[in-house]
Design a protein around this motif. Structure first.
Motif, short mmCIF file in Angstrom:
data_model
loop_
_atom_site.label_atom_id
_atom_site.label_comp_id
_atom_site.label_asym_id
_atom_site.label_seq_id
_atom_site.Cartn_x
_atom_site.Cartn_y
_atom_site.Cartn_z
N ILE A 148 12.68 -19.74 -4.48
CA ILE A 148 13.17 -19.90 -3.20
C ILE A 148 12.12 -19.14 -2.32
N VAL A 149 12.01 -17.89 -2.66
CA VAL A 149 11.26 -16.88 -1.95
C VAL A 149 9.76 -17.49 -1.75
N PHE A 150 9.27 -17.68 -2.94
CA PHE A 150 7.63 -18.09 -2.96
C PHE A 150 7.52 -19.48 -2.32
N LYS A 151 8.61 -20.50 -2.27
CA LYS A 151 8.37 -21.75 -1.38
C LYS A 151 8.47 -21.38 0.10
N THR A 152 9.52 -20.33 0.63
CA THR A 152 9.80 -20.30 1.79
C THR A 152 8.52 -19.38 2.64
N ALA A 153 8.36 -18.43 1.86
CA ALA A 153 7.46 -17.12 2.41
C ALA A 153 5.83 -17.65 2.36
N SER A 154 5.01 -16.99 2.93
CA SER A 154 3.68 -16.97 2.80
C SER A 154 3.45 -16.53 1.52
N LEU A 155 2.08 -16.68 1.09
CA LEU A 155 1.63 -16.10 -0.15
C LEU A 155 1.62 -14.74 -0.38
N LEU A 156 1.10 -14.01 0.80
CA LEU A 156 1.04 -12.57 0.83
C LEU A 156 2.37 -12.03 0.81
N TRP A 157 3.14 -12.66 1.82
CA TRP A 157 4.59 -11.92 1.89
C TRP A 157 5.52 -12.19 0.79
N ALA A 158 5.39 -13.22 -0.06
CA ALA A 158 6.26 -13.76 -1.36
C ALA A 158 5.66 -12.77 -2.31
N PHE A 159 4.49 -12.61 -2.46
CA PHE A 159 4.10 -11.57 -3.44
C PHE A 159 4.62 -10.21 -3.16
N PHE A 200 0.87 -1.27 0.04
CA PHE A 200 0.05 -0.05 0.17
C PHE A 200 0.85 1.19 0.10
N THR A 201 2.06 0.98 0.03
CA THR A 201 2.80 2.40 0.10
C THR A 201 3.77 2.10 -1.43
N PHE A 202 4.92 1.52 -1.49
CA PHE A 202 5.44 1.51 -2.71
C PHE A 202 4.73 0.82 -3.85
N GLY A 203 3.87 -0.08 -3.42
CA GLY A 203 3.10 -0.80 -4.37
C GLY A 203 2.34 0.16 -5.06
N ILE A 204 1.03 0.92 -4.27
CA ILE A 204 0.22 1.56 -4.87
C ILE A 204 1.01 2.91 -5.43
N PHE A 253 6.53 -8.00 -5.77
CA PHE A 253 5.72 -7.01 -6.20
C PHE A 253 6.54 -5.49 -5.86
N VAL A 254 7.07 -5.38 -4.81
CA VAL A 254 7.76 -4.09 -4.16
C VAL A 254 9.17 -4.13 -5.00
N VAL A 255 9.85 -5.24 -4.70
CA VAL A 255 11.42 -5.20 -4.72
C VAL A 255 11.76 -5.33 -6.24
N TRP A 256 10.89 -6.32 -6.94
CA TRP A 256 11.40 -6.49 -8.31
C TRP A 256 10.27 -5.54 -9.42
N HIS A 257 9.34 -5.20 -9.03
CA HIS A 257 8.63 -4.51 -9.95
C HIS A 257 8.21 -2.89 -9.36
N SER A 258 7.63 -2.41 -8.30
CA SER A 258 7.30 -1.30 -8.06
C SER A 258 8.46 -0.25 -7.90
N ILE A 259 9.57 -0.65 -7.20
CA ILE A 259 10.57 0.20 -7.03
C ILE A 259 11.32 0.48 -8.29
N PRO A 260 11.88 -0.60 -9.04
CA PRO A 260 12.43 -0.16 -10.54
C PRO A 260 11.24 0.52 -11.46
N SER A 261 9.84 0.23 -11.35
CA SER A 261 9.04 1.26 -12.00
C SER A 261 9.04 2.44 -11.58
N LEU A 262 9.13 2.92 -10.11
CA LEU A 262 9.13 4.22 -9.79
C LEU A 262 10.41 4.87 -10.32
N LYS A 263 11.37 4.34 -10.39
CA LYS A 263 12.62 4.94 -10.73
C LYS A 263 12.61 5.04 -11.97
#
Length: 284
Positions: free
Chosen positions: A187-198, A29-33, A202-212
């Motif tokens: 590894i991330v998707f398998k280790t973390a919960s669904l919401l945390w993995a997404f 709801f911060t970086f993502g939105i 969504f934030v590190v690999w999509h939203s922040i590069p898109s913001l940049k």
């Protein structure tokens, strides 16, 4: 990005599921939105509209897409969800391969296949969490094999187009690095919960590069001053989005499953116009 990804994965060890969910929602709801809150500014920058004629036309078109999305989910939720996943897959792929400069009719399929690999890798390894959400939205009961088949098909399409471009000498990309990234996502998707993995993806690999990329496009450089300017121009739209979501949460906070479904509707409603804006932007 790799370091940040594993840092987020590591700190989740110290939180219970509820605290992890709160942190995930905070990131989304911060970086993502925020990364989709400046679309009207991007439209104005990429068109010849004057300032006086721009706002009502752009805002009207933007709201029309959101309204159509809501109606789409209301009357044909199965088709709407499918379209949302495909459109989001294309958008994820387009952002990840933003530096790819290839003129080919296969570019759209390449972006979409790559994004679907991300989505269905997440769905497949979190099948027990994903299936009830899909069933609640569409009434369709998915089985584990469906996720696997679509994942394999999407990966085959992604690799197939890449190999074709290599054969035609149209691409020079280190595919080993990209496959390593996919391993990291697994590894991330398998280790973390669904919401945390997404939220991590969504934030590190999509939203922040898109913001940049958006800040670079709007202001010519990425620094503290231009970042603050971006926040200033997008803050009102972000507040409106958060207010709408807060109302939904107030009414459905006691039903987590239903709230997750409604949050998907919300994300879809703001994703469709954002995808159209970013696609236009990347083609200018």
């Amino acid at each position: 990005m790799i370091v940040t990804t594993f840092f987020f994965l590591w700190i989740s060890v110290f939180f219970d599921v509820k605290a992890e969910a709160i942190l995930a929602y905070f990131l989304i709801f911060t970086f993502g939105i925020f990364h989709g809150s400046n679309d009207l500014k991007l439209i104005q920058k990429s068109t010849s509209y004057t300032k006086s004629s721009f706002f009502l036309r752009a805002l009207g078109s933007y709201l029309a897409v959101i309204a159509l999305t809501v109606l789409f989910f209301s009357f044909v939720p199965s088709l709407a969800l499918l379209f949302f996943v495909v459109a989001s897959s294309y958008h994820f792929g387009e952002q990840h391969w933003a530096s790819l400069k290839i003129k080919s009719v296969l570019v759209t399929a390449f972006y979409t296949f790559y994004g679907m690999v991300i989505f269905f890798l997440l769905f497949y390894v979190n099948e027990q969490e994903v299936t009830p959400i899909i069933e609640k939205i569409t009434g369709v009961l998915m089985i584990e094999e469906y996720y696997l088949y679509i994942l394999i098909g999407s990966f085959a399409g992604f690799i197939g187009i890449y190999l074709w471009w290599v054969y035609k000498k149209q691409i020079q990309v280190n595919i080993i690095k990209e496959l390593f990234f996919l391993l990291v996502f697994f590894i991330v998707f398998k280790t973390a919960s669904l919401l945390w993995a997404f939220s991590i993806y969504f934030v590190v690999w999509h939203s922040i590069p898109s913001l940049k990329d958006q800040i670079q496009y709007l202001y010519g450089s990425v620094n503290k001053a231009t970042f603050l300017e971006y926040l200033k121009t997008s803050f009102l739209y972000w507040i409106i989005s958060m207010a709408g979501l807060a109302v939904l949460y107030y009414f459905f906070q006691d039903n987590e499953g239903l709230f997750l479904s409604i949050m998907i509707y919300f994300l879809a409603a703001i994703t469709f116009p954002h995808v159209l804006v970013m696609t236009r932007l990347n083609r200018t």
